[in-house]
Scaffold this motif. Sequence first.
Motif, short mmCIF file in Angstrom:
data_model
loop_
_atom_site.label_atom_id
_atom_site.label_comp_id
_atom_site.label_asym_id
_atom_site.label_seq_id
_atom_site.Cartn_x
_atom_site.Cartn_y
_atom_site.Cartn_z
N GLN A 176 -90.36 -48.90 -80.33
CA GLN A 176 -90.74 -49.46 -79.03
C GLN A 176 -89.58 -49.39 -78.01
OE1 GLN A 176 -94.07 -50.93 -78.18
NE2 GLN A 176 -94.32 -49.45 -79.82
N PRO A 188 -88.14 -60.61 -67.39
CA PRO A 188 -89.58 -60.80 -67.61
C PRO A 188 -90.04 -62.22 -67.29
CG PRO A 188 -88.40 -60.64 -69.69
CD PRO A 188 -87.42 -60.26 -68.61
N THR A 199 -92.85 -45.45 -74.01
CA THR A 199 -91.92 -45.69 -75.10
C THR A 199 -91.83 -44.45 -75.97
OG1 THR A 199 -93.66 -46.70 -76.46
CG2 THR A 199 -92.31 -48.18 -75.12
N GLN A 254 -98.09 -53.18 -62.21
CA GLN A 254 -97.26 -52.09 -62.72
C GLN A 254 -97.28 -50.95 -61.73
OE1 GLN A 254 -98.74 -49.05 -63.54
NE2 GLN A 254 -96.94 -48.04 -64.35
N PHE A 278 -91.77 -53.16 -62.95
CA PHE A 278 -90.99 -52.95 -64.16
C PHE A 278 -89.95 -54.05 -64.35
CE2 PHE A 278 -87.02 -51.24 -65.96
CZ PHE A 278 -87.45 -50.88 -67.22
N TYR A 294 -97.60 -53.78 -70.33
CA TYR A 294 -96.46 -54.56 -70.78
C TYR A 294 -96.81 -55.56 -71.88
CZ TYR A 294 -94.40 -52.70 -66.49
OH TYR A 294 -93.92 -51.87 -65.50
N GLU A 316 -85.25 -46.63 -70.16
CA GLU A 316 -84.09 -47.44 -70.50
C GLU A 316 -83.17 -46.69 -71.47
OE1 GLU A 316 -83.50 -50.49 -68.83
OE2 GLU A 316 -84.98 -49.26 -67.81
N ALA A 343 -91.22 -57.33 -65.57
CA ALA A 343 -91.85 -57.24 -66.89
C ALA A 343 -90.83 -57.04 -68.00
CB ALA A 343 -92.86 -56.11 -66.93
N THR A 344 -89.68 -56.42 -67.67
CA THR A 344 -88.75 -56.03 -68.73
C THR A 344 -87.30 -56.46 -68.49
OG1 THR A 344 -88.36 -53.87 -67.72
CG2 THR A 344 -90.15 -54.02 -69.32
N ALA A 389 -88.08 -48.11 -74.70
CA ALA A 389 -88.54 -47.57 -73.43
C ALA A 389 -87.69 -46.34 -73.08
CB ALA A 389 -88.42 -48.62 -72.33
N ASP A 430 -93.69 -45.97 -67.64
CA ASP A 430 -93.18 -46.97 -68.57
C ASP A 430 -93.50 -46.59 -70.02
OD1 ASP A 430 -92.17 -48.48 -66.57
OD2 ASP A 430 -93.79 -49.94 -66.52
#
Length: 610
Positions: A573, A133, A462, A120, A126, A164, A578, A129-130, A575, A460
């Motif tokens: 949750q 993923p 939330t 990370q 990132f 994550y 995002e 992981a997202t 992010a 990262d």
Amino acid sequence: MPRWCSCRVPEETAEDTGVSRRKVLGGLTAAGALAMAGWPGSAEAATAGKGGNGPVTITVMGTSDLHSHAVDWDYYNDAAYSDSAHNVVGLARVSSLVKQIRADRGRERTLLFDAGDTIQGTPLGFYYATVEPITETGQVHPMALQMNAIGYDAVALGNHEFNYGLPLLRKWIGQMRAPVLAANAVHAGTDRPAFRPYIIKTMRVPGHPPIRVGLLGLTNPGVAIWDKANVSGELDFLDLVETAKKWVPIIRAQGVDVVIVSAHAGDSGLSSYTGDIPVENASAMVAQQVPGIDAILFGHAHNDVPQRFVTNETTGRTVVMSEPKCWGQRLSVFDLTLTRERGRWKVAGGSATTVNTNTVQEDPALVAVVKKQHDAVVAYVNQEVATSTEAMSAAESCWKDTAILDYVNLVQTETVKKAVAGTAYASLPVLSIAAPFSRLATFPAGKVTIRDIAGLYIYDNTLLASVLTGAQIKDYLEYSAQYFKQVAASAPVDPASWTNAHDRPDYNYDQFSGVTYDIDLTRPEGSRIRNLAYNGTAVGGDQQFVVAVNNYRQSGGGGFPHIATAPVVYNAQVAIREAIVAFASAAKTIDPATFHVENWRLVRDGAPVF
């Protein structure tokens, strides 16, 4: 530390860097660079202990806090990494040093370990992981690809490995050829390690009996706070000292000759949190209080600690420690000399140094192994999401209410307002908290890309929302205002010198939107917040507000009052980074005139500073 730990570290002076980039580009060899950086002469080491029962020197190399820096690239600036101290980043640079040392010393005399915070920290981490993923695509994580290619002997878990979630962490561990260690991360409610606690490596130096080296891995107890949502009810994190006291004798009982600890914990003995969580930066405490340890590779604090000696209070023996800064900017190199006594190897002495990776070029093989993934991330972060009507900068966000930070609060406020609509909390005012994560963040006039937004919101985190009273908000703001030094009303206006009191980082200076208030710098801590009001009316002590907040802060990160125990009314949750990208994409335009409100200001004896 916050969840996306790619905050730019304090720069060093040019005198601290060892070798200038000019010398490197001028053709300095890796071996010559190592010598200039203070690494012990390779020729002497290569010939040490060639005869029978004579002494043998083994070399232990160590990295830490790589934070998904695979290659020498700054995704936020879309260019090779650069700072005033001529540092470089990336595991590809580290690999060149590792190969040189292995060649100089002999592969059979060397080991390579890591002390955590690997997956990370940049958009590369990132993305895998997202966005794509590895838990869904089956791709091998780029950091696993590189570490496997280099040939690490073992890796310890850092706190950011948990950011994550456990499924992704376990997937990455499964992709790693090297054992991944964390003796003090245990199954909740037990003392059973949830991960492998240690390994034993057998080194076979020609002409000598085998050397058995034990490595104990320790992670940071702060995970229980910083990633509470991911680990609560699943994992507990025990004290580093007590864990080492348990496992070092177990390792010693298996006939090892050397015991090394890889600890994701700084050496200050201090914690960034309060309460009954074990000490955060306990690596030197482990050296001092746990008998039987010869060397400690440590990390977490992002410091360059070439060599530190700590005397064990029980045995009187010296433990050598080293921390290799972060992001692949340094490589720790330990030399441990062993002698034969009564048919057993014994560590007779040790030294350490850190080598600057700007002394070598990138290893082409390590660049190639992640090129496809790196290119995908570069393309991703350069996608346009909106157009800004004017340039915005975070350069003054630590002492002024700026439009660019207000944009974060705008997105958080609107997201929470929609979420609580139609609920019992719909009638409460919605406030928002944000902190200046990077003074270098900017939105240009015109095209705004994902990397611009990632440069503004670099963690990262939330989004959550909690209910606070007016009195609690006042306490919260007073705590946040401790970020500033007390300043005389007649002192010259020099705001950059007024910040970071008590060594508090910028990311722990929270600013509220939705209420108005002054911070009087002439007043002592605890009585600086003046004129706290909502819609022009003084905030009542029992007045309730819904407050948008990130998960790091809500879980107790930074030690702010009330927020960790306040009722949570929203936690989907989402992010935050995002959410900002989605909000900007939907709006197409970012216009400060529609959202920027200067609702807080610095004053001295009531008079505005600016």
